[in-house]
Design an enzyme around this catalytic site. Sequence first.
Site, PDB file in Angstrom:
ATOM      1  N   LYS A 161      19.031  26.006  30.664  1.00  0.00           N
ATOM      2  CA  LYS A 161      18.873  24.941  30.746  1.00  0.00           C
ATOM      3  C   LYS A 161      19.033  24.432  31.615  1.00  0.00           C
ATOM      4  CE  LYS A 161      23.020  25.738  33.838  1.00  0.00           C
ATOM      5  NZ  LYS A 161      22.826  26.522  35.244  1.00  0.00           N
ATOM      6  N   ASP A 201      25.456  21.149  36.290  1.00  0.00           N
ATOM      7  CA  ASP A 201      24.932  22.315  36.871  1.00  0.00           C
ATOM      8  C   ASP A 201      25.811  23.342  35.731  1.00  0.00           C
ATOM      9  OD1 ASP A 201      23.700  24.556  37.787  1.00  0.00           O
ATOM     10  OD2 ASP A 201      25.423  24.638  39.143  1.00  0.00           O
ATOM     11  N   HIS A 211      28.248  25.909  30.283  1.00  0.00           N
ATOM     12  CA  HIS A 211      28.780  26.889  30.646  1.00  0.00           C
ATOM     13  C   HIS A 211      30.437  26.971  30.033  1.00  0.00           C
ATOM     14  CE1 HIS A 211      25.510  28.588  32.173  1.00  0.00           C
ATOM     15  NE2 HIS A 211      25.811  28.047  33.475  1.00  0.00           N
ATOM     16  N   LYS A 264      32.523  25.031  43.706  1.00  0.00           N
ATOM     17  CA  LYS A 264      31.950  25.919  44.338  1.00  0.00           C
ATOM     18  C   LYS A 264      32.840  26.857  45.983  1.00  0.00           C
ATOM     19  CE  LYS A 264      26.855  26.155  42.413  1.00  0.00           C
ATOM     20  NZ  LYS A 264      27.102  27.605  41.764  1.00  0.00           N
TER      21      LYS A 264
HETATM   22  C1  BG6 Z   1      24.115  29.345  36.880  1.00  0.00           C
HETATM   23  C2  BG6 Z   1      24.331  27.684  37.572  1.00  0.00           C
HETATM   24  O1  BG6 Z   1      23.892  28.437  35.543  1.00  0.00           O
HETATM   25  O2  BG6 Z   1      25.782  30.450  36.048  1.00  0.00           O
HETATM   26  C3  BG6 Z   1      24.662  28.512  38.876  1.00  0.00           C
HETATM   27  O3  BG6 Z   1      22.995  27.451  37.434  1.00  0.00           O
HETATM   28  C4  BG6 Z   1      26.049  29.362  38.809  1.00  0.00           C
HETATM   29  O4  BG6 Z   1      25.145  27.467  39.771  1.00  0.00           O
HETATM   30  C5  BG6 Z   1      25.837  30.044  38.125  1.00  0.00           C
HETATM   31  O5  BG6 Z   1      25.875  30.187  40.458  1.00  0.00           O
HETATM   32  C6  BG6 Z   1      27.270  31.309  37.714  1.00  0.00           C
HETATM   33  O6  BG6 Z   1      26.461  32.495  36.600  1.00  0.00           O
HETATM   34  P1  BG6 Z   1      27.925  33.514  36.359  1.00  0.00           P
HETATM   35  O7  BG6 Z   1      26.801  34.290  35.468  1.00  0.00           O
HETATM   36  O8  BG6 Z   1      27.061  33.988  37.986  1.00  0.00           O
HETATM   37  O9  BG6 Z   1      29.129  32.464  36.042  1.00  0.00           O
END
Ligand code: BG6
Length: 491
Positions: free
Chosen positions: A153, A240, A245, A341
């Site tokens: 991604k 992002d 996600h 964040k």
């Molecule tokens: C990434 C993003 O895809 O996922 C980040 O680019 C983010 O900004 C991260 O911090 C979060 O992933 P996880 O697995 O820690 O929830």
Amino acid sequence: MAPVAEPHLFVVLGATGDLAQRKLLPALFQIHRRGEMPAGSAVLGAARKPMSDGEFQRLAQESLTHFGGEAAPGEADLWCTGSLRFQSLGAGGPSEYAALAARVAAVEKEFGLSGNRVFYLALPLEAFGPTIEALGQAGLSKGPGWTRLVIEKPFGRDLESAVDLNTLVHRHFDEGQVYRIDHYLGKETVQNLLVLRFANMFVNSLWGRNFVEHVQITVAESLGLEGRAGYYEQAGALRDMVQNHVTQVLSLIAMEPPSSFEADAIRSEKVKALQSIRPLRPSDVVFGQYGPGKVDGAPVIGYQQEPGVAKGSTTETYVALRMTVANWRWQGVPFLVRTGKRLPAKATQVVLTLRAPPVSLFPLPEDYALNPDRLILMLQPDEGVEIAFEIKVPGRSVRLQTQRMRFHYADVFGPLSDGYETLLVDVMLGDATLFVRADEVEASWRLYDPVLSDRPKVATYPAGSDGPVEADQLAEAAGCRWYEPRRSGGS
Ligand code: BG6
């Protein structure tokens, strides 16, 4: 017995970068340790920098020391020297890719491999197109065995660029060769959404507008930018986190039961669910950006003060959305979604709040409001499932109290593995169930394109708070309140 993948060459493009060093090589090493890497397989790192095999192996050894997880002394070094090779891509022109093709063949000869290949693009978005084109021109999109292409991604910046990228990909690769990765789909608890829904009748019978009042998805992080201003300033939270996600989690909640557990049956249902979502209106969207504040008691700077962030930047670090899934199952049930964040703690959770009983039988004291039942799916970090419900407090008078029944993965299974390990093994096996299909990625961008072209004003929130007050107002307008995750710290 678990299926075993065929021996192959795993080519990592962008092998000296952050993702390869922090996530991919450690995941490949753990797969090897568990005995799931087919014997005789090799890893060929490729990147612009000139580097010898030995230098790359040493770089990988350092990464494994930091991020490689558990291993016996010397085990990682042995794997690096035995299985890792490196090819420089220099300026990435045709002659360099011809040299890559020659090196692929040479490494396959060295390891006695029959030509099964994975090409993993651990690269920034702007490098995807030229790299795919160059692989195709160098004759690497088809090989003597199977060839699979893994694309990280973000897949595009908006609908138009995602469609263009799909067109380019399909010029050289069939869709069946393509694995668009979203590491959230590799998380055990995200996959457990399917099991929870389709292996449990009590959950299944609740799942929909007859019993659910509203659905909330929260993907909160306490981390800030982590030195990624160059990327994040161009991306922001919508690109992002939300387009990929969060939307993946949403589609697994909203989808209908698939006809089988086959990749395309599941992916088709996810696409249908995304297509049922009503276009977002400006009043459905809140953007926020963190200002200075405190996280875990320690002062942190605001987004504007982060190194590399443009003065007056309006990049969003927080998004809240109110969505309507207009299908037979979900019509009229608000879906509230938020990610950000520098929130108080890392927590990804889905909460289904159930409807109140039609009539209240119990004489309740004035200061007690009946709490609705809730199904709480904690996806990370405190992985598990909880049901919150009302009980009678023992005694002669009828007093109610909310209690929870809990299942925690850690109590039964110990720590869960990183999503990357699961997904890399799936690529090796050729199982595309947990990867995003071309039409799915486009359906997702189609939802957010209007928000990107008519960006809302960005509200500020203090770092360490639960987000901007505008997000609370968004929830109130949908007739609910955000259900805050329990705080267990973490990133
Ligand atoms: C990434 C993003 O895809 O996922 C980040 O680019 C983010 O900004 C991260 O911090 C979060 O992933 P996880 O697995 O820690 O929830």
